[in-house]
Write a protein that holds these residues in place. Structure first.
Motif, mmCIF file in Angstrom:
data_model
loop_
_atom_site.group_PDB
_atom_site.id
_atom_site.type_symbol
_atom_site.label_atom_id
_atom_site.label_comp_id
_atom_site.label_asym_id
_atom_site.label_seq_id
_atom_site.Cartn_x
_atom_site.Cartn_y
_atom_site.Cartn_z
ATOM 1 N N GLN A 247 -11.003 62.873 70.053
ATOM 2 C CA GLN A 247 -12.035 63.473 69.644
ATOM 3 C C GLN A 247 -12.131 63.996 68.476
ATOM 4 N N HIS A 248 -10.945 64.147 67.169
ATOM 5 C CA HIS A 248 -10.771 64.157 66.179
ATOM 6 C C HIS A 248 -11.335 62.701 65.541
ATOM 7 N N THR A 249 -11.913 61.362 65.853
ATOM 8 C CA THR A 249 -12.015 60.035 65.312
ATOM 9 C C THR A 249 -13.130 59.915 66.203
ATOM 10 N N HIS A 250 -13.260 60.268 67.417
ATOM 11 C CA HIS A 250 -15.262 60.199 67.750
ATOM 12 C C HIS A 250 -15.679 61.299 67.755
ATOM 13 N N GLY A 251 -14.908 62.416 66.275
ATOM 14 C CA GLY A 251 -16.240 63.843 65.939
ATOM 15 C C GLY A 251 -16.818 64.355 67.001
ATOM 16 N N ARG A 252 -16.039 64.717 68.423
ATOM 17 C CA ARG A 252 -15.990 65.944 69.172
ATOM 18 C C ARG A 252 -14.967 67.045 68.483
ATOM 19 N N LYS A 253 -13.957 66.718 67.135
ATOM 20 C CA LYS A 253 -13.082 67.996 67.618
ATOM 21 C C LYS A 253 -12.684 67.741 65.756
ATOM 22 N N LYS A 254 -12.420 68.843 65.437
ATOM 23 C CA LYS A 254 -12.437 68.804 63.978
ATOM 24 C C LYS A 254 -10.304 69.036 64.068
ATOM 25 N N LEU A 255 -9.277 68.640 63.223
ATOM 26 C CA LEU A 255 -8.232 68.719 63.405
ATOM 27 C C LEU A 255 -7.962 69.937 62.586
ATOM 28 N N ILE B 176 -5.427 54.440 64.428
ATOM 29 C CA ILE B 176 -4.268 54.576 63.679
ATOM 30 C C ILE B 176 -3.830 54.113 63.121
ATOM 31 N N ALA B 177 -3.053 52.498 63.470
ATOM 32 C CA ALA B 177 -2.812 51.589 63.336
ATOM 33 C C ALA B 177 -3.399 51.159 61.495
ATOM 34 N N HIS B 178 -5.082 51.146 62.739
ATOM 35 C CA HIS B 178 -5.917 50.317 61.758
ATOM 36 C C HIS B 178 -6.577 51.505 60.193
ATOM 37 N N GLU B 179 -6.752 52.581 60.508
ATOM 38 C CA GLU B 179 -6.572 53.585 59.900
ATOM 39 C C GLU B 179 -5.127 53.540 58.743
ATOM 40 N N ILE B 180 -4.072 53.237 59.230
ATOM 41 C CA ILE B 180 -2.877 53.149 58.070
ATOM 42 C C ILE B 180 -3.406 51.115 57.415
ATOM 43 N N THR B 181 -3.862 50.084 57.822
ATOM 44 C CA THR B 181 -3.322 49.154 57.017
ATOM 45 C C THR B 181 -4.520 49.008 56.213
ATOM 46 N N GLU B 182 -6.236 49.534 56.901
ATOM 47 C CA GLU B 182 -7.263 49.847 55.946
ATOM 48 C C GLU B 182 -7.153 51.292 54.412
ATOM 49 N N SER B 183 -6.427 52.046 54.787
ATOM 50 C CA SER B 183 -5.930 53.007 53.580
ATOM 51 C C SER B 183 -5.249 52.064 52.141
ATOM 52 N N LYS B 184 -4.766 50.910 52.872
ATOM 53 C CA LYS B 184 -3.653 50.346 51.940
ATOM 54 C C LYS B 184 -4.655 49.017 51.990
ATOM 55 N N SER B 185 -5.610 48.688 52.057
ATOM 56 C CA SER B 185 -6.549 47.451 51.988
ATOM 57 C C SER B 185 -5.999 46.010 52.524
ATOM 58 N N VAL B 186 -5.487 46.547 53.334
ATOM 59 C CA VAL B 186 -4.529 45.138 54.046
ATOM 60 C C VAL B 186 -5.485 44.940 55.021
ATOM 61 N N GLU B 187 -5.235 44.101 55.761
ATOM 62 C CA GLU B 187 -6.190 43.616 57.558
ATOM 63 C C GLU B 187 -5.524 43.690 58.241
ATOM 64 N N PHE B 188 -6.974 44.347 59.362
ATOM 65 C CA PHE B 188 -5.956 44.981 60.283
ATOM 66 C C PHE B 188 -5.735 43.904 60.969
ATOM 67 N N ASP B 189 -6.232 42.294 61.206
ATOM 68 C CA ASP B 189 -5.927 40.955 62.011
ATOM 69 C C ASP B 189 -4.663 40.762 61.432
ATOM 70 N N VAL B 190 -3.984 41.590 60.641
ATOM 71 C CA VAL B 190 -1.968 40.840 60.579
ATOM 72 C C VAL B 190 -1.287 41.067 61.896
ATOM 73 N N GLY B 232 -1.740 63.110 55.946
ATOM 74 C CA GLY B 232 -2.821 63.553 57.035
ATOM 75 C C GLY B 232 -1.804 64.295 58.008
ATOM 76 N N SER B 233 -2.026 65.111 58.447
ATOM 77 C CA SER B 233 -0.574 66.304 59.255
ATOM 78 C C SER B 233 -0.955 65.670 60.170
ATOM 79 N N HIS B 234 -2.010 64.926 60.986
ATOM 80 C CA HIS B 234 -2.459 64.680 62.088
ATOM 81 C C HIS B 234 -1.314 63.372 62.630
ATOM 82 N N HIS B 235 -1.130 62.261 61.824
ATOM 83 C CA HIS B 235 -0.812 60.959 62.501
ATOM 84 C C HIS B 235 0.553 61.094 61.793
ATOM 85 N N LYS B 236 1.112 62.578 61.025
ATOM 86 C CA LYS B 236 2.445 63.162 60.978
ATOM 87 C C LYS B 236 3.082 63.601 62.167
#
Lengths: 255, 255
Positions: A247-255, B176-190, B232-236
């Motif tokens: 819901q956070h990713t899709h803009g439904r909820k603030k975490l 989330i894996a996509h977000e992690i790779t993107e934040s370090k400019s790594v292709e998600f394709d890997v 971010g505490s959310h991924h943690k």
């Protein structure tokens, strides 16, 4: 022709040996392991040794050993100024002894002991201090059919972390799905095509675009029903946290 | 020959129409939708209607509509004592009006609008109040190449819940894996080959046996490193909860 010495006889070392050995332009000069017994069956194909001081000359030394021993093993090597690489996702390139030309050759895949690995499905993350060495490693990867990526130590760390989400944590969700079906005597087999399709879908579509389900739709009735069905606070916690995450990713909820 | 009337023109309705229409021993007598415009392109192949009171006779009426309207739509049908089924994972068989012979025909798969669906990859969960009706639905499933499973309402609810873990939540971990790779400019394709292999692995091995990684090994050093890397505490929170879950499953931790 690239000549290689492999150090380590675990999963990665064994799969790499098989792939290198099959490749036309790679020759494995030697395979080192502290305990040679498990790889004695390869003795007719390659020279096996447990003696570090008798290592032969080669273009690349591949340290396929556990993270903890990489640094120490690289220091113990009796030669200098040769290309030495490790295969770890989370160890830095500078953890290798600086007397060597250093590099990383990290195959990002899950390896089973049993099945042979098709390296065309194994991306290899490459790092090297020297441009020529980088090209050697790139050629090494391509020679076993892999796609290679230039990845810095920092990027590799984040890939290794992302892989824990995409592999270990995903597999744990499969496990929970298994527990849920088993508790109602339903065959887990029913879910297998869905699991495969979910992974296939994101090969051509971003996970963001691929998302569906009650959390994304904010279908409170179904979410409530599911939380009621879940046995044990542990599964409930995971359901709630991942629902909030969607819901956070899709803009439904603030975490 | 089994004759069918489909009600609903969403993803599931459309995919079922295409599959039924292609099957040799199924004839689609009519396709009902409140709004017929999106399915006007099928008018040369099938009779399309938005008029509930003009529904033709058929062996099976398939209600491929959203959960909320199943009960109401089934009541509005002007005939009685015919086989009426819904396609939902979470609605009970008794939610259908009792004037009908009732059943459920639940395809457990993720449907994209774009790609055609190969129903040999779609398990169908079947429930019916009557044995003959059950056999009709089983034949209907087999005629489009699906494997059918006999599944009670309670079992179906738990499958639907398990599917949220195996599909929606898994996809969020990919995200989330996509977000992690993107934040370090790594292709998600890997990561894509790993994701596919993770799903393939459990086709022949239990998720329990397939598990690997730092949580299972209780590799505290790597876990600590990963938690430090996470932004971010959310991924943690997700990392910590799923790590604890794996350690619970594999006997390392009491929850």
């Amino acid at each position: 022709m690239i000549s290689v010495v492999i150090l380590g006889a675990g999963n990665v070392g064994t799969h790499l040996f098989k792939a290198f050995n099959k490749a036309e332009n790679i020759i494995v000069n030697q395979w080192f392991s502290r305990k040679t017994k498990p790889i004695d069956l390869y003795k007719n194909t390659v020279e096996v040794t447990d003696n570090l001081s008798s290592l032969k000359e080669a273009d690349v030394y591949v340290l396929a050993v556990s993270d903890d021993v990489i640094s120490n093993l690289s220091s113990k090597l009796t030669f200098e100024n040769r290309l030495v690489v490790h295969t770890s996702g989370s160890v830095g390139i500078h953890d290798l002894d600086k007397k060597h030309r250093r590099g990383v050759f990290y195959p990002l895949q899950t390896f089973s002991k049993e099945a042979d690995m098709d390296f065309s499905n194994v991306p290899i993350c490459i790092e090297a201090m020297d441009k020529n060495d980088f090209n050697t490693l790139k050629l090494l990867a391509e020679s076993i059919g892999s796609t290679s990526y230039k990845v810095s130590t920092e990027q590799r760390s984040s890939l290794h972390l992302a892989a824990v989400f995409a592999n270990n944590f995903t597999n744990q969700l499969y496990r929970i799905a298994h527990e849920i079906t088993e508790s109602k005597s339903v065959e887990f087999d029913v879910l297998k095509p869905l699991i495969l399709e979910t992974a296939k879908k994101i090969q051509t579509m971003s996970p963001y675009m691929a998302q569906t389900g009650p959390a994304k739709r904010n279908d409170k009735k179904t979410i409530k029903k599911h939380l009621k069905l879940l046995e044990g606070s542990h599964h409930k916690d995971i359901y709630e946290l991942l629902t909030a995450s969607i819901q956070h990713t899709h803009g439904r909820k603030k975490l």
